[in-house]
Design an enzyme around this catalytic site. Structure first.
Site, PDB file in Angstrom:
ATOM      1  N   ASP A   1     -10.995   3.067   3.974  1.00 14.03           N
ATOM      2  CA  ASP A   1     -11.223   1.632   3.817  1.00 14.03           C
ATOM      3  C   ASP A   1     -12.699   1.343   3.547  1.00 14.03           C
ATOM      4  O   ASP A   1     -13.055   0.282   3.038  1.00 14.03           O
ATOM      5  CB  ASP A   1     -10.790   0.876   5.088  1.00 14.03           C
ATOM      6  CG  ASP A   1      -9.542   0.028   4.862  1.00 14.03           C
ATOM      7  OD1 ASP A   1      -9.222  -0.258   3.687  1.00 14.03           O
ATOM      8  OD2 ASP A   1      -8.900  -0.369   5.846  1.00 14.03           O
TER       9      ASP A   1
ATOM     10  N   LYS B   1       0.830  -1.209   0.000  1.00 17.74           N
ATOM     11  CA  LYS B   1       0.000   0.000   0.000  1.00 17.74           C
ATOM     12  C   LYS B   1       0.863   1.256   0.000  1.00 17.74           C
ATOM     13  O   LYS B   1       0.568   2.220  -0.719  1.00 17.74           O
ATOM     14  CB  LYS B   1      -0.935  -0.016   1.209  1.00 17.74           C
ATOM     15  CG  LYS B   1      -2.019  -1.073   1.122  1.00 17.74           C
ATOM     16  CD  LYS B   1      -2.782  -1.244   2.423  1.00 17.74           C
ATOM     17  CE  LYS B   1      -3.793  -2.386   2.314  1.00 17.74           C
ATOM     18  NZ  LYS B   1      -4.497  -2.660   3.587  1.00 17.74           N
TER      19      LYS B   1
ATOM     20  N   GLN C   1      -4.525  -1.341   9.790  1.00 15.41           N
ATOM     21  CA  GLN C   1      -4.388  -2.645   9.137  1.00 15.41           C
ATOM     22  C   GLN C   1      -4.956  -3.752  10.019  1.00 15.41           C
ATOM     23  O   GLN C   1      -4.612  -3.874  11.192  1.00 15.41           O
ATOM     24  CB  GLN C   1      -2.907  -2.921   8.835  1.00 15.41           C
ATOM     25  CG  GLN C   1      -2.652  -4.217   8.099  1.00 15.41           C
ATOM     26  CD  GLN C   1      -3.284  -4.242   6.712  1.00 15.41           C
ATOM     27  OE1 GLN C   1      -3.194  -3.284   5.969  1.00 15.41           O
ATOM     28  NE2 GLN C   1      -3.908  -5.358   6.371  1.00 15.41           N
TER      29      GLN C   1
END
Length: 291
Positions: free
Chosen positions: A121, A54, A98
């Site tokens: 997200d 990412k 995460q």
């Protein structure tokens, strides 16, 4: 005839090029640097690998990526405090924690602590609710990427029967809702579904997200169906495979995604898109306030 491979890698490259151009325009015209903050807790190898990918993708697109790593011993309250700092920081456009988190930290509670306006997200309950009623919001990255892959084929989604195997909050449930918005007819299958093979054989588009290697064979797939394999499983020999038996299913499907190189690259791409969306919205607000 073997199915046409849907290369998420190629589509991601194309979309990231466009995102990079938009980022450059935002920086030059609005003096706004899109910025993503990533929090990584613990030493899970897969999580470290995902965060590395990412960060690299962000940097290639011109998005600033701040990665903060913490030991497994980090407390939930300490994590909440750091998220709150990022929520208040106007320079931060997106916040990503995460997953998975260590067992002593409540993942849902942490997701809810992220400001919905920075939840790139697309996991916050408020953003999920906005998605359900077709309001503008951040869409969950993997379902968003899957929809973009199907649209890239230039096939009509309207009226198609989409069968989703899996009902997770991250992929299964939201991907069905996104296709419902596109006027498809949706059926969900899961571990308690009876006669699953009969249901999946009626699917025009089959989306598989269960996390079990090669569980879907040709017997589950209608001739000419589009098959999207979300699973990423590591076999004993170290190789990666999906939830779909690729070699079998490609002989009956019209289109199929590979693993790796399918859905994965698109998930990260839509994270970049959501971060850009957040920064663009901030730039517009700043422009209006200065006039």
């Amino acid at each position: 005839m073997s199915a046409v491979i849907i290369s998420g890698k190629e589509l991601a490259t194309e979309k990231r090029s466009y995102i990079k151009e938009r980022v450059e325009q935002l920086i030059s015209s609005k003096s706004v640097q899109p910025t993503l903050a990533v929090i990584l807790v613990g030493d899970d190898p897969a999580s470290h690998s995902y965060v590395k990918a990412k960060k690299k993708a962000c940097e290639e697109a011109g998005i600033k990526c701040i990665v903060e790593q913490y030991p497994t011993s980090l407390t939930e309250s300490e994590l909440v405090n750091r998220i709150d700092d990022f929520n208040k920081d106007c320079a931060i456009d997106g916040i990503l924690v995460q997953l998975p988190l260590p067992k002593h930290i409540n993942e849902l509670a942490i997701i809810e602590k992220i400001s919905p306006e920075k939840d790139v997200d697309g996991f916050h309950p408020i953003n999920i609710g906005r998605m359900m009623i077709n309001q503008e919001t951040f869409l969950p990255c993997t379902p968003y990427g899957i929809l973009e892959m199907i649209k890239s084929l230039k096939v009509s989604i309207t009226g198609k029967h989409v069968v989703v195997i899996g009902r997770s909050n991250i992929v299964g449930k939201p991907v069905g809702q996104l296709f419902l918005k596109e006027d498809a007819t949706i059926t969900y299958c899961h571990s308690k579904t009876k006669n699953m093979e009969e249901i999946t054989k009626r699917a025009d588009i089959l989306i598989v997200a269960v996390g079990k290697p090669n569980i879907i064979t040709a017997n589950f797939v209608k001739d000419g169906a589009i098959v999207i394999d979300v699973g990423v499983n590591r076999l004993e020999n170290g190789k990666l495979c999906g939830d779909v038996n690729f070699q079998e299913v490609k002989e009956v499907a019209s289109y199929i995604t590979p693993v790796p190189g399918g859905v994965g690259p698109m998930t990260i791409t839509m994270l970049l898109q959501n971060t850009l969306q957040s920064a663009s919205k901030k730039a517009n607000i700043l422009s209006k306030s200065s006039t």
